[in-house]
Design a protein around this motif. Structure first.
Motif, short mmCIF file in Angstrom:
data_model
loop_
_atom_site.label_atom_id
_atom_site.label_comp_id
_atom_site.label_asym_id
_atom_site.label_seq_id
_atom_site.Cartn_x
_atom_site.Cartn_y
_atom_site.Cartn_z
N PRO A 128 48.69 38.36 27.18
CA PRO A 128 49.60 37.82 26.17
C PRO A 128 51.01 38.39 26.28
N THR A 129 51.71 37.96 27.32
CA THR A 129 53.04 38.50 27.63
C THR A 129 54.02 38.38 26.47
N SER A 130 54.00 37.23 25.81
CA SER A 130 54.98 37.01 24.74
C SER A 130 54.73 37.94 23.55
N VAL A 131 53.52 38.48 23.46
CA VAL A 131 53.24 39.47 22.42
C VAL A 131 53.76 40.84 22.84
N ILE A 132 53.61 41.15 24.11
CA ILE A 132 53.94 42.50 24.60
C ILE A 132 55.45 42.72 24.69
N GLN A 133 56.13 41.72 25.23
CA GLN A 133 57.57 41.90 25.50
C GLN A 133 58.38 42.37 24.29
N PRO A 134 58.17 41.78 23.08
CA PRO A 134 59.01 42.22 21.95
C PRO A 134 58.60 43.56 21.34
N LEU A 135 57.45 44.11 21.72
CA LEU A 135 57.02 45.37 21.11
C LEU A 135 57.76 46.53 21.76
N LYS A 136 58.91 46.84 21.23
CA LYS A 136 59.82 47.78 21.88
C LYS A 136 59.30 49.22 21.89
N HIS A 137 58.33 49.51 21.05
CA HIS A 137 57.83 50.88 20.99
C HIS A 137 56.48 51.04 21.68
N LEU A 138 55.98 49.95 22.26
CA LEU A 138 54.64 50.00 22.84
C LEU A 138 54.60 50.96 24.03
N GLU A 139 53.69 51.94 23.96
CA GLU A 139 53.55 52.90 25.04
C GLU A 139 52.23 52.75 25.78
N LYS A 140 51.23 52.29 25.05
CA LYS A 140 49.91 52.25 25.67
C LYS A 140 49.24 50.92 25.39
N LEU A 141 48.80 50.26 26.44
CA LEU A 141 48.14 48.96 26.28
C LEU A 141 46.81 48.97 27.01
N THR A 142 45.76 48.51 26.31
CA THR A 142 44.45 48.39 26.94
C THR A 142 43.94 46.97 26.71
N ILE A 143 43.45 46.35 27.78
CA ILE A 143 42.76 45.07 27.63
C ILE A 143 41.43 45.22 28.36
N PHE A 152 49.79 37.45 36.90
CA PHE A 152 51.00 36.85 37.43
C PHE A 152 52.19 37.80 37.29
N GLY A 153 53.29 37.42 37.91
CA GLY A 153 54.49 38.24 37.88
C GLY A 153 54.97 38.51 36.45
N PHE A 154 55.43 39.69 36.22
CA PHE A 154 56.01 40.12 34.93
C PHE A 154 55.09 39.88 33.74
N ALA A 155 53.78 40.00 33.97
CA ALA A 155 52.80 39.75 32.92
C ALA A 155 52.94 40.73 31.76
N PHE A 156 53.46 41.91 32.05
CA PHE A 156 53.58 42.91 30.99
C PHE A 156 55.03 43.06 30.54
N GLY A 157 55.76 41.98 30.72
CA GLY A 157 57.15 41.97 30.31
C GLY A 157 58.05 42.55 31.38
N ASN A 158 59.32 42.49 31.08
CA ASN A 158 60.34 42.93 32.03
C ASN A 158 61.08 44.06 31.33
N PHE A 159 61.09 45.22 31.94
CA PHE A 159 61.75 46.39 31.35
C PHE A 159 61.18 46.77 29.97
N THR A 160 59.87 46.78 29.85
CA THR A 160 59.27 47.32 28.63
C THR A 160 59.16 48.84 28.78
N ARG A 161 58.91 49.51 27.67
CA ARG A 161 58.89 50.98 27.71
C ARG A 161 57.48 51.54 27.87
N ILE A 162 56.61 50.70 28.35
CA ILE A 162 55.20 51.08 28.39
C ILE A 162 54.93 52.27 29.32
#
Ligand SMILES: *[C@@H]1O[C@H](CO)[C@@H](O)[C@H](O)[C@H]1NC(C)=O
Ligand SMILES: *[C@@H]1O[C@H](CO)[C@@H](O)[C@H](O)[C@H]1NC(C)=O
Ligand SMILES: *[C@@H]1O[C@H](CO)[C@@H](O)[C@H](O)[C@H]1NC(C)=O
Ligand SMILES: *[C@@H]1O[C@H](CO)[C@@H](O)[C@H](O)[C@H]1NC(C)=O
Ligand SMILES: *[C@@H]1O[C@H](CO)[C@@H](O)[C@H](O)[C@H]1NC(C)=O
Length: 502
Positions: A128-143, A152-162
């Motif tokens: 769910p890229t569109s969910v991840i990209q705006p979460l500016k404080h997201l550090e840890k993601l588990t699926i 696919f390309g840029f699935a975890f957003g572009n320049f996120t702080r993860i």
């Protein structure tokens, strides 16, 4: 009944009104309260959403039954958008990429940790890229337990702080170009327990802080050259439990800061020269549980810092004399469960200095050793080591008596015997195995071809200073040059003589 309902709703209305009036007063109190809790006006932001989307998104943490995502938030019961952790379960199979339920994430923008866990008949077939990209404080993601066949390309957003992405058990098969790109703070990436068979050479791009990459338990057979290039900070790479059958020097190009490489439980058969020479920082190398038959003499070239080497559960019959010459820092060596007929003094010599240290360990049991003087060094190491465990492991080493060269006159008769008693041969072999150290060192059989290396080194010379093999080859070279000199002289004088006679 109707009257009761009306009274109730009237009461509710009053309570809400009172509450709304109370908020500004309370918040002013808080301001004065030395700004212990800085709360953005959540009401205002929610009103903003109502105006924007007409439909107010349901709060992610509200645990509404009709949501396709059920999330548990920390802190719990949080409806002011300040949860920093959410664990979401997906039980339904109809959660599409455009489902309005995803807008619930607009209500929790402070999330630092987010888990999606698919259960039962649940189906999540995309990131769910569109969910991840705006979460500016997201550090840890588990699926986990999703059905995502391709990243696919840029699935975890572009320049996120993860910092940390973990994707175990998602049936991932293909990792496309730029799947993980431009995550400046990503430190750990775990894609274990999937079905990955293809990783694009441009899959990992611009991840300057990535230090751990876990690709365990997939179906990787081959890795493209340069796949890990520019992962400057990578210190741990695990490729365990795949079906990799070939690696080359180029496979590991550009990860010179790697400390730990796990290649155990693969299908490697052959280790060629300079295979690991890009990995000059490597400290630990696990090659156990492969089908390695051959390690060339210079396979470990460049591994000057290697401390731990595991080669257990392979199919090696012999080791080149120079195998461990490039790895002078080794303090742990595991060669258990191979088919080694021997390990010679010359092979083990570069490690002798280390092996006598009390922290060092070597495991060599369960091979096909032959009891002869090539193993004499084991007696010395047993006496010299200060490590009780190493001594114990050496005492367990078994070997079998060298086979006598039988005259093969009675081949026919032997065949008859064999047919009569199918297993007798194996059994007698097993019976022949004895604990090496129960034999007397000087009684070990020593055919002429092994004698030289056995007789030279005294115990003292074992500890790193024995250069007898160099000396003997030097002598050989000297005597050869002497012969050439004599020949040259003779032919020269013959020429001068014939010239004179003419
Ligand atoms: C999951 O959803 C995708 C697309 O929405 C669909 O192609 C796939 O068949 C579904 N899988 C299961 C097991 O329901
Ligand atoms: C990623 O972000 C950079 C800089 O903001 C931008 O130039 C680039 O086009 C973006 N790439 C994608 C695929 O969104
Ligand atoms: C990333 O997450 C995993 C799993 O929760 C954890 O074990 C690991 O320590 C985390 N790594 C970092 C760098 O936070
Ligand atoms: C990389 O991680 C370290 C912590 O390990 C952090 O201090 C540093 O700022 C990070 N670098 C970047 C470019 O984010
Ligand atoms: C033994 O090993 C330890 C740790 O690996 C090291 O600090 C020490 O110097 C070594 N001692 C000798 C005599 O080599």
């Amino acid at each position: 009944m109707k009257i009761k309902m009306a009274a109730l709703s009237h009461m509710l209305y009053t309570i809400i009104l009172l509450y709304l009036c109370a908020i500004p007063i309370e918040s002013r109190h808080r301001e004065r309260d030395r700004k212990k809790h800085r709360e953005p006006s959540s009401l205002a932001s929610q009103q903003h959403h109502i105006i924007e989307s007409k439909v107010m998104p349901i709060n992610l943490c509200s645990k509404q039954r009709d949501m396709k995502l059920m999330c548990h938030c920390t802190p719990d019961n949080n409806d002011n958008g300040k949860a920093h952790k959410a664990e979401c379960w997906i039980f339904r199979s109809d959660l599409s990429i455009r489902d309005p339920d995803w807008t619930a994430f607009h209500t929790q923008t402070q999330l630092q940790s987010l888990v999606f866990s698919v259960h039962g008949s649940g189906n999540l077939s995309f990131i769910p890229t569109s969910v991840i990209q705006p979460l500016k404080h997201l550090e840890k993601l588990t699926i986990e337990y999703a059905q995502i066949h391709e990243i696919f390309g840029f699935a975890f957003g572009n320049f996120t702080r993860i910092h940390n992405i973990s994707l175990p058990n998602n049936q991932i098969r293909v990792i496309s170009a730029y799947a993980f790109a431009n995550h400046m703070e990503l430190q750990e990436l775990n894609i274990c327990r999937n079905e990955i068979y293809e990783i694009d050479p441009f899959a990992f791009i611009n991840l300057p802080n990535l230090s751990r990459l876990n690709l365990e338990r997939n179906r990787i057979e081959m890795l493209h050259e340069d796949t890990f290039e520019n992962l400057d900070k990578l210190s741990e790479l695990s490729l365990s439990h795949n079906i990799i059958d070939v690696i080359t020097r180029e496979t590991f190009k550009g990860i010179g800061n790697l400390w730990i490489l796990k290649l155990d439980n693969n299908k490697l058969r052959y280790l060629g020269d300079n295979m690991f020479s890009e990995l000059w920082s490597l400290i630990e190398l696990d090659l156990g549980h492969n089908v390695i038959e051959i390690i060339t003499g210079r396979a470990f070239d460049g591994l000057n810092n290697l401390k731990r080497l595991k080669l257990d559960y392979n199919r090696m019959k012999s080791l080149e004399p120079g195998t461990f010459a490039p790895t002078p820092a080794l303090t742990y060596l595991n060669l258990m469960r191979n088919s080694l007929e021997s390990i010679t003094m010359i092979t083990i010599q570069p490690l002798m200095n280390n092996l006598v240290n009390h922290t060092s360990m070597m495991l060599i049991k369960d091979n096909d050793f032959i009891c002869d003087c090539r193993l004499a060094w084991i007696y010395d190491l047993r006496n010299l080591t200060k490590n009780f465990e190493l001594r114990y492991s050496l005492e367990e080493v078994e070997c079998r008596k060298p086979r006598e060269e039988k005259p093969s006159l009675d081949v026919g008769y032997e065949n008859v015997l064999k047919q009569q008693n199918d297993y007798s041969d194996d059994e007698s072999n097993d019976d022949e195995k004895v604990n090496l150290l129960t034999l007397q060192k000087r009684e070990l059989p020593c055919p002429q071809e092994y004698r030289e290396q056995f007789e030279h080194p005294s115990t003292r010379e074992f500890i790193g200073f024995d250069l007898s093999w160099i000396r003997s080859s030097a002598t050989k070279i000297c005597s050869q040059s002497l012969w050439i000199l004599i020949l040259a002289l003779v032919s020269h004088s013959y020429c001068t003589l014939t010239a004179y006679l003419r």
